[in-house]
Structures are given as structure tokens and as C-alpha cells.
Design a protein around this motif. Structure first.
Motif, PDB file in Angstrom:
ATOM      1  N   LYS A  79       0.834  -1.201   0.000  1.00 28.23           N
ATOM      2  CA  LYS A  79       0.000   0.000   0.000  1.00 28.23           C
ATOM      3  C   LYS A  79       0.870   1.253   0.000  1.00 28.23           C
ATOM      4  CE  LYS A  79      -3.671   2.437   2.443  1.00 28.23           C
ATOM      5  NZ  LYS A  79      -4.612   2.416   3.555  1.00 28.23           N
ATOM      6  N   GLU A  80       1.866   1.289   0.857  1.00 29.89           N
ATOM      7  CA  GLU A  80       2.766   2.446   0.910  1.00 29.89           C
ATOM      8  C   GLU A  80       3.496   2.618  -0.426  1.00 29.89           C
ATOM      9  OE1 GLU A  80       3.945   2.264   5.656  1.00 29.89           O
ATOM     10  OE2 GLU A  80       5.036   1.009   4.207  1.00 29.89           O
ATOM     11  N   GLU A  81       3.949   1.504  -0.973  1.00 29.58           N
ATOM     12  CA  GLU A  81       4.657   1.533  -2.246  1.00 29.58           C
ATOM     13  C   GLU A  81       3.767   2.084  -3.357  1.00 29.58           C
ATOM     14  OE1 GLU A  81       7.202  -1.718  -4.703  1.00 29.58           O
ATOM     15  OE2 GLU A  81       5.122  -2.282  -4.288  1.00 29.58           O
ATOM     16  N   TYR A  82       2.547   1.587  -3.449  1.00 32.27           N
ATOM     17  CA  TYR A  82       1.660   1.976  -4.531  1.00 32.27           C
ATOM     18  C   TYR A  82       1.248   3.447  -4.425  1.00 32.27           C
ATOM     19  CZ  TYR A  82      -1.601   1.308  -8.328  1.00 32.27           C
ATOM     20  OH  TYR A  82      -2.244   1.396  -9.542  1.00 32.27           O
ATOM     21  N   ILE A  83       0.934   3.893  -3.229  1.00 34.84           N
ATOM     22  CA  ILE A  83       0.588   5.308  -3.014  1.00 34.84           C
ATOM     23  C   ILE A  83       1.790   6.182  -3.374  1.00 34.84           C
ATOM     24  CG2 ILE A  83      -0.082   7.045  -1.293  1.00 34.84           C
ATOM     25  CD1 ILE A  83      -2.353   5.053  -2.106  1.00 34.84           C
ATOM     26  N   GLU A  84       2.984   5.708  -3.059  1.00 37.31           N
ATOM     27  CA  GLU A  84       4.208   6.434  -3.413  1.00 37.31           C
ATOM     28  C   GLU A  84       4.347   6.569  -4.939  1.00 37.31           C
ATOM     29  OE1 GLU A  84       8.701   5.149  -2.942  1.00 37.31           O
ATOM     30  OE2 GLU A  84       7.871   5.761  -0.993  1.00 37.31           O
ATOM     31  N   PHE A  85       4.043   5.505  -5.669  1.00 35.57           N
ATOM     32  CA  PHE A  85       4.071   5.573  -7.132  1.00 35.57           C
ATOM     33  C   PHE A  85       3.085   6.615  -7.633  1.00 35.57           C
ATOM     34  CE2 PHE A  85       6.351   1.549  -7.330  1.00 35.57           C
ATOM     35  CZ  PHE A  85       7.088   1.689  -8.498  1.00 35.57           C
ATOM     36  N   LEU A  86       1.858   6.569  -7.146  1.00 37.82           N
ATOM     37  CA  LEU A  86       0.837   7.511  -7.594  1.00 37.82           C
ATOM     38  C   LEU A  86       1.256   8.953  -7.314  1.00 37.82           C
ATOM     39  CD1 LEU A  86      -2.364   5.600  -6.432  1.00 37.82           C
ATOM     40  CD2 LEU A  86      -1.453   5.776  -8.772  1.00 37.82           C
ATOM     41  N   THR A  87       1.859   9.171  -6.156  1.00 39.50           N
ATOM     42  CA  THR A  87       2.314  10.502  -5.774  1.00 39.50           C
ATOM     43  C   THR A  87       3.508  10.936  -6.627  1.00 39.50           C
ATOM     44  OG1 THR A  87       1.545  10.087  -3.526  1.00 39.50           O
ATOM     45  CG2 THR A  87       3.106  11.899  -3.835  1.00 39.50           C
ATOM     46  N   LYS A  88       4.486  10.062  -6.760  1.00 36.03           N
ATOM     47  CA  LYS A  88       5.697  10.370  -7.530  1.00 36.03           C
ATOM     48  C   LYS A  88       5.367  10.715  -8.980  1.00 36.03           C
ATOM     49  CE  LYS A  88       9.804   7.973  -9.248  1.00 36.03           C
ATOM     50  NZ  LYS A  88      10.532   6.695  -9.226  1.00 36.03           N
TER      51      LYS A  88
ATOM     52  N   GLU B   7       2.602  11.941  -9.970  1.00 37.88           N
ATOM     53  CA  GLU B   7       1.618  13.023  -9.928  1.00 37.88           C
ATOM     54  C   GLU B   7       0.275  12.611 -10.522  1.00 37.88           C
ATOM     55  OE1 GLU B   7       3.479  16.475 -11.674  1.00 37.88           O
ATOM     56  OE2 GLU B   7       5.044  16.506 -10.134  1.00 37.88           O
ATOM     57  N   ILE B   8      -0.185  11.441 -10.094  1.00 38.73           N
ATOM     58  CA  ILE B   8      -1.464  10.915 -10.563  1.00 38.73           C
ATOM     59  C   ILE B   8      -2.533  11.245  -9.521  1.00 38.73           C
ATOM     60  CG2 ILE B   8      -2.754   8.817 -11.120  1.00 38.73           C
ATOM     61  CD1 ILE B   8      -0.038   7.652 -12.091  1.00 38.73           C
ATOM     62  N   ASP B   9      -3.552  11.966  -9.954  1.00 41.46           N
ATOM     63  CA  ASP B   9      -4.673  12.246  -9.064  1.00 41.46           C
ATOM     64  C   ASP B   9      -5.446  10.951  -8.855  1.00 41.46           C
ATOM     65  OD1 ASP B   9      -4.112  14.970  -8.855  1.00 41.46           O
ATOM     66  OD2 ASP B   9      -5.298  15.445 -10.640  1.00 41.46           O
ATOM     67  N   TYR B  10      -5.756  10.647  -7.624  1.00 41.98           N
ATOM     68  CA  TYR B  10      -6.479   9.414  -7.330  1.00 41.98           C
ATOM     69  C   TYR B  10      -7.390   9.650  -6.134  1.00 41.98           C
ATOM     70  CZ  TYR B  10      -3.251   8.791  -3.430  1.00 41.98           C
ATOM     71  OH  TYR B  10      -2.547   8.959  -2.269  1.00 41.98           O
ATOM     72  N   LYS B  11      -8.367   8.779  -6.032  1.00 42.18           N
ATOM     73  CA  LYS B  11      -9.259   8.781  -4.885  1.00 42.18           C
ATOM     74  C   LYS B  11      -9.049   7.456  -4.171  1.00 42.18           C
ATOM     75  CE  LYS B  11     -12.658  11.813  -6.908  1.00 42.18           C
ATOM     76  NZ  LYS B  11     -14.053  12.109  -7.126  1.00 42.18           N
ATOM     77  N   ASN B  12      -8.935   7.514  -2.883  1.00 44.46           N
ATOM     78  CA  ASN B  12      -8.674   6.300  -2.097  1.00 44.46           C
ATOM     79  C   ASN B  12      -9.649   5.177  -2.400  1.00 44.46           C
ATOM     80  OD1 ASN B  12      -6.329   6.969  -0.688  1.00 44.46           O
ATOM     81  ND2 ASN B  12      -7.482   8.062   0.881  1.00 44.46           N
ATOM     82  N   GLU B  13     -10.928   5.529  -2.625  1.00 41.79           N
ATOM     83  CA  GLU B  13     -11.924   4.477  -2.848  1.00 41.79           C
ATOM     84  C   GLU B  13     -11.742   3.763  -4.187  1.00 41.79           C
ATOM     85  OE1 GLU B  13     -14.179   8.412  -3.779  1.00 41.79           O
ATOM     86  OE2 GLU B  13     -12.655   7.759  -2.362  1.00 41.79           O
ATOM     87  N   TYR B  14     -10.932   4.339  -5.091  1.00 37.56           N
ATOM     88  CA  TYR B  14     -10.704   3.706  -6.397  1.00 37.56           C
ATOM     89  C   TYR B  14      -9.329   3.048  -6.519  1.00 37.56           C
ATOM     90  CZ  TYR B  14     -14.902   6.237  -7.618  1.00 37.56           C
ATOM     91  OH  TYR B  14     -16.183   6.716  -7.648  1.00 37.56           O
ATOM     92  N   VAL B  15      -8.513   3.203  -5.496  1.00 37.20           N
ATOM     93  CA  VAL B  15      -7.211   2.520  -5.483  1.00 37.20           C
ATOM     94  C   VAL B  15      -7.498   1.068  -5.091  1.00 37.20           C
ATOM     95  CG1 VAL B  15      -4.927   2.487  -4.380  1.00 37.20           C
ATOM     96  CG2 VAL B  15      -6.018   4.655  -4.896  1.00 37.20           C
ATOM     97  N   PHE B  16      -6.566   0.175  -5.378  1.00 38.38           N
ATOM     98  CA  PHE B  16      -6.751  -1.230  -5.024  1.00 38.38           C
ATOM     99  C   PHE B  16      -7.355  -1.373  -3.633  1.00 38.38           C
ATOM    100  CE2 PHE B  16      -2.735  -2.041  -7.667  1.00 38.38           C
ATOM    101  CZ  PHE B  16      -3.464  -2.238  -8.814  1.00 38.38           C
ATOM    102  N   GLU B  17      -8.066  -2.463  -3.426  1.00 41.75           N
ATOM    103  CA  GLU B  17      -8.631  -2.746  -2.109  1.00 41.75           C
ATOM    104  C   GLU B  17      -7.479  -2.953  -1.126  1.00 41.75           C
ATOM    105  OE1 GLU B  17     -10.705  -6.334  -2.871  1.00 41.75           O
ATOM    106  OE2 GLU B  17     -12.220  -5.380  -4.089  1.00 41.75           O
ATOM    107  N   PHE B  18      -7.385  -2.080  -0.142  1.00 38.43           N
ATOM    108  CA  PHE B  18      -6.355  -2.232   0.876  1.00 38.43           C
ATOM    109  C   PHE B  18      -7.065  -2.444   2.210  1.00 38.43           C
ATOM    110  CE2 PHE B  18      -3.848   0.202  -2.234  1.00 38.43           C
ATOM    111  CZ  PHE B  18      -2.782  -0.669  -2.361  1.00 38.43           C
ATOM    112  N   TYR B  19      -6.622  -3.434   2.920  1.00 34.03           N
ATOM    113  CA  TYR B  19      -7.191  -3.758   4.210  1.00 34.03           C
ATOM    114  C   TYR B  19      -6.120  -3.572   5.259  1.00 34.03           C
ATOM    115  CZ  TYR B  19     -10.537  -5.976   1.105  1.00 34.03           C
ATOM    116  OH  TYR B  19     -11.440  -6.202   0.106  1.00 34.03           O
ATOM    117  N   ASP B  20      -6.511  -3.032   6.404  1.00 36.96           N
ATOM    118  CA  ASP B  20      -5.541  -2.898   7.479  1.00 36.96           C
ATOM    119  C   ASP B  20      -5.122  -4.279   7.958  1.00 36.96           C
ATOM    120  OD1 ASP B  20      -5.650  -0.114   7.407  1.00 36.96           O
ATOM    121  OD2 ASP B  20      -7.375  -0.063   8.775  1.00 36.96           O
ATOM    122  N   ASP B  21      -3.811  -4.449   8.076  1.00 39.09           N
ATOM    123  CA  ASP B  21      -3.282  -5.750   8.528  1.00 39.09           C
ATOM    124  C   ASP B  21      -3.378  -5.887  10.028  1.00 39.09           C
ATOM    125  OD1 ASP B  21      -0.718  -5.388   6.055  1.00 39.09           O
ATOM    126  OD2 ASP B  21      -2.633  -6.405   5.894  1.00 39.09           O
TER     127      ASP B  21
END
Length: 155
Positions: free
Chosen positions: A130-139, A141-155
């Protein structure tokens, strides 16, 4: 296409449905080789692939522009899912999550991206997917909404 040339490098990232850790290490190389064949059958150049238990990174030289990227990803996902299910790698049905990330690179970045992909096991000792993927989106500069990013579940 006559006289059409391209030099496009794309890293694809997608996750196992529900981010379940279903790709066991003993099957990883088999899956990577199978995906290599799919990519080569589409006349693309595989530069690196690493299947983590819950997601995969693939770097391709995208050089056959007659193959649409969404169709390539669809074929990789559907055919690799079929392999996993046909060979009964686990109890239940395997699916990749909907969607994927596609990130482009210049030729000068390729060596470092290959090293990054092949070093995934060590990389994920320090950073979650999750941290890696959000980092890619940020790096990138891709606008995204959390609800449309892959399903992430708290471990």
C-alpha cells in the motif's frame, strides 16, 4: 505499421484480489515464466518481472503499438489466473483485482527500475505494498481517490 518505431518503457503493477497473499514462493518462478510467454506472444519485450505474494511488478519495452496496453494487461491477468486455477495452486478461486498501474520511464532509468523490481522481496521487508503503490501515484503526480485505489485492508 511500416516506418513506425517506438521506444516506450512501462512498469505494470497489479494486485491479487483482496490483496490476499496467494502467490506462494514455490510457484513464483513458474508464474513469472508463464507471464513472460504471454508478453512475448504479444511481441513485447519483457525487461523484468517479480511476483510478490499479493501483487506483481512487470517492466516491458512496449514496442508493438498494434497491441493496446489494456488488452495486454487483460491477457496477462486472465491467462495467468487460468494457469493458477487450472493447476490448483490453492483451495478456492484465484483472481487479480480490477485495474492496474502503468508507469512510464526513460531509457536512462531502466537499469534502476529493473534492479528495483528484482529486489522486491527485500524492498517489502521495509515498505508495505500500500505504501509503495501510493508512493508511485504521488511520484508520478497521478490524481487518485482512495476508494478507487486497489482494495487495501488494514493488517
Amino acid at each position: 505499421m511500416a516506418n513506425t518505431y517506438s521506444q516506450i518503457y512501462i512498469q505494470l503493477i497489479f494486485a491479487v484480489k483482496g490483496r490476499e497473499r496467494l502467490i506462494r514462493d514455490e510457484y513464483r518462478v513458474r508464474l513469472e515464466k508463464y507471464i513472460t510467454g504471454i508478453i512475448e506472444n504479444h511481441h513485447q519485450k519483457l525487461l523484468a518481472v517479480y511476483a510478490n505474494p499479493d501483487h506483481i511488478h512487470i517492466l516491458i519495452g512496449y514496442n508493438n503499438l498494434n497491441v493496446l496496453l489494456p488488452n495486454l494487461v487483460r491477457d496477462i491477468k486472465s491467462n495467468s489466473s487460468k494457469l493458477i486455477n487450472d493447476e490448483n495452486w490453492f483451495t478456492g478461486k484465484f483472481h487479480w483485482q480490477e485495474g492496474y498501474g502503468a508507469f512510464s520511464y526513460s531509457k536512462s532509468q531502466i537499469d534502476s527500475v529493473i534492479k528495483y523490481i528484482l529486489n522486491q522481496k527485500k524492498h517489502h521487508e521495509k515498505q508495505s505494498f500500500k505504501e509503495e503503490y501510493i508512493e508511485f501515484l504521488t511520484k508520478f503526480e497521478i490524481d487518485y481517490k482512495n476508494e478507487y485505489v486497489f482494495e487495501f485492508y488494514d493488517d
